[in-house]
Design a protein around this motif. Structure first.
Motif, short mmCIF file in Angstrom:
data_model
loop_
_atom_site.label_atom_id
_atom_site.label_comp_id
_atom_site.label_asym_id
_atom_site.label_seq_id
_atom_site.Cartn_x
_atom_site.Cartn_y
_atom_site.Cartn_z
N SER A 100 -8.63 31.72 5.59
CA SER A 100 -9.86 32.48 5.69
C SER A 100 -10.25 32.69 7.15
N ILE A 101 -10.56 33.94 7.51
CA ILE A 101 -10.91 34.31 8.88
C ILE A 101 -12.32 34.89 8.88
N SER A 102 -13.18 34.39 9.78
CA SER A 102 -14.55 34.87 9.90
C SER A 102 -14.70 35.77 11.12
N LEU A 103 -15.35 36.92 10.92
CA LEU A 103 -15.63 37.86 12.01
C LEU A 103 -17.07 38.35 11.87
N GLY A 104 -17.83 38.30 12.94
CA GLY A 104 -19.20 38.78 12.90
C GLY A 104 -20.20 37.66 12.79
N ASN A 105 -21.31 37.92 12.12
CA ASN A 105 -22.40 36.94 12.07
C ASN A 105 -21.97 35.64 11.41
N THR A 106 -22.59 34.57 11.87
CA THR A 106 -22.34 33.22 11.33
C THR A 106 -22.77 33.15 9.87
N CYS A 107 -22.04 32.37 9.08
CA CYS A 107 -22.41 32.14 7.68
C CYS A 107 -22.53 30.64 7.42
N LEU A 108 -23.21 30.30 6.35
CA LEU A 108 -23.27 28.92 5.88
C LEU A 108 -22.27 28.79 4.74
N GLY A 141 -14.59 34.22 14.64
CA GLY A 141 -13.37 33.68 15.23
C GLY A 141 -12.90 32.39 14.61
N ASP A 142 -13.69 31.82 13.70
CA ASP A 142 -13.28 30.58 13.02
C ASP A 142 -12.26 30.88 11.94
N ILE A 143 -11.38 29.92 11.72
CA ILE A 143 -10.40 29.98 10.63
C ILE A 143 -10.55 28.74 9.76
N VAL A 144 -10.52 28.92 8.45
CA VAL A 144 -10.52 27.81 7.50
C VAL A 144 -9.27 27.94 6.63
N VAL A 145 -8.58 26.83 6.42
CA VAL A 145 -7.39 26.80 5.57
C VAL A 145 -7.66 25.89 4.39
N LEU A 146 -7.59 26.44 3.17
CA LEU A 146 -7.71 25.66 1.95
C LEU A 146 -6.31 25.41 1.41
N GLY A 147 -5.87 24.17 1.50
CA GLY A 147 -4.53 23.82 1.05
C GLY A 147 -4.50 22.42 0.48
N GLY A 148 -3.33 22.02 0.00
CA GLY A 148 -3.17 20.66 -0.51
C GLY A 148 -4.18 20.36 -1.60
N GLU A 149 -4.83 19.19 -1.49
CA GLU A 149 -5.82 18.78 -2.50
C GLU A 149 -7.03 19.70 -2.52
N GLY A 150 -7.25 20.43 -1.43
CA GLY A 150 -8.41 21.31 -1.35
C GLY A 150 -8.13 22.74 -1.77
N ARG A 151 -6.91 23.01 -2.23
CA ARG A 151 -6.55 24.39 -2.56
C ARG A 151 -7.44 24.97 -3.65
N LEU A 152 -7.82 24.17 -4.63
CA LEU A 152 -8.64 24.66 -5.74
C LEU A 152 -10.08 24.16 -5.64
N ALA A 153 -10.50 23.76 -4.47
CA ALA A 153 -11.89 23.32 -4.30
C ALA A 153 -12.85 24.48 -4.51
N PHE A 154 -13.96 24.20 -5.15
CA PHE A 154 -15.02 25.21 -5.26
C PHE A 154 -15.62 25.44 -3.88
N HIS A 155 -15.91 26.70 -3.57
CA HIS A 155 -16.47 27.04 -2.27
C HIS A 155 -17.25 28.34 -2.38
N GLY A 156 -18.12 28.58 -1.43
CA GLY A 156 -18.92 29.79 -1.45
C GLY A 156 -19.67 29.98 -0.14
N VAL A 157 -20.40 31.07 -0.06
CA VAL A 157 -21.19 31.41 1.12
C VAL A 157 -22.65 31.50 0.69
N ASP A 158 -23.49 30.59 1.21
CA ASP A 158 -24.88 30.54 0.81
C ASP A 158 -25.76 31.56 1.54
N ARG A 159 -25.41 31.86 2.79
CA ARG A 159 -26.24 32.82 3.51
C ARG A 159 -25.54 33.29 4.77
N ILE A 160 -26.00 34.42 5.28
CA ILE A 160 -25.56 34.96 6.56
C ILE A 160 -26.73 34.83 7.54
#
Length: 203
Positions: free
Chosen positions: A133-141, A161-180
């Motif tokens: 996952s690659i983030s561009l623009g305004n910060t998110c929670l 510019g941040d990158i998040v990698v969901l892999g291994g045990e976290g590949r199927l973790a629930f995740h979401g974006v609460d706000r911008i």
């Protein structure tokens, strides 16, 4: 690099400002060929708060009748998705640490009032491959939990510019974006946030 949970890695400021600006131009070219559209939830037909499109050999889509799936064509134009840009392939090679290339890049545009509820990325056959996952623009929670919807969650701010990698045990973790957080980046002239998620679909 920070560990958000088992298998979930956060690379703050992995992409510098010049590279972010170039990547935005690359994505704009993709969107010119495969326009953003408003997806709807399966069953209810309720519109999501993000607009989306894809690039790569496959694209993730959702609609009222057929639900979540990958397909080879844009649901509105019915044309094949644009090819995956080399810039994205290079980021996958560097950060995903997986021996097969991504087949889809889901492009989500969040207006400053948009959000994304907790969900799992589980429509892929190859669940050994991470999601990048690659983030561009305004910060998110960004909120991340466990393998069950009711598991305890934690939150972190993701900046441009941040990158998040969901892999291994976290590949199927629930995740979401609460706000911008409006006004936290000058990358996108009209504000908002672009999120790119690279996925390997087939085994």
């Amino acid at each position: 690099m920070l560990t958000l949970a088992k298998g979930i890695l956060h690379h703050p400021q992995a992409i510098n400002r010049a590279a972010q600006e170039h990547l935005v131009a690359v994505i704009r070219a993709v969107v010119a060929e495969a326009p953003l559209y408003v997806p709807v939830m399966p069953g209810t037909g309720r519109p999501m708060s993000v607009r989306m499109t894809n690039c790569g050999t496959l694209g993730w889509v959702t609609d009222k009748a057929r639900g979540y799936r990958y397909q080879e064509t844009h649901p509105v134009t019915e044309k094949p998705w644009p090819a995956m840009p080399n810039e994205l392939l290079a980021l996958w090679e560097r950060y995903a640490a997986y021996d097969k290339p991504p087949e889809a890049c889901l492009i989500n545009f969040y207006a400053d009032d948009a959000k994304m509820g907790l969900h799992q990325d589980r429509d892929e056959q190859d669940l050994q491959a991470p999601v990048l996952s690659i983030s561009l623009g305004n910060t998110c929670l960004f909120r991340v939990g466990g393998l069950e919807r009711g598991d305890k969650t934690s939150s972190v701010k993701l900046s441009s510019g941040d990158i998040v990698v969901l892999g291994g045990e976290g590949r199927l973790a629930f995740h979401g974006v609460d706000r911008i957080y409006p006004g936290t980046s000058t990358l996108l002239k009209q504000g908002g946030r672009i999120n790119l998620t690279l996925r390997r679909v087939n085994r």
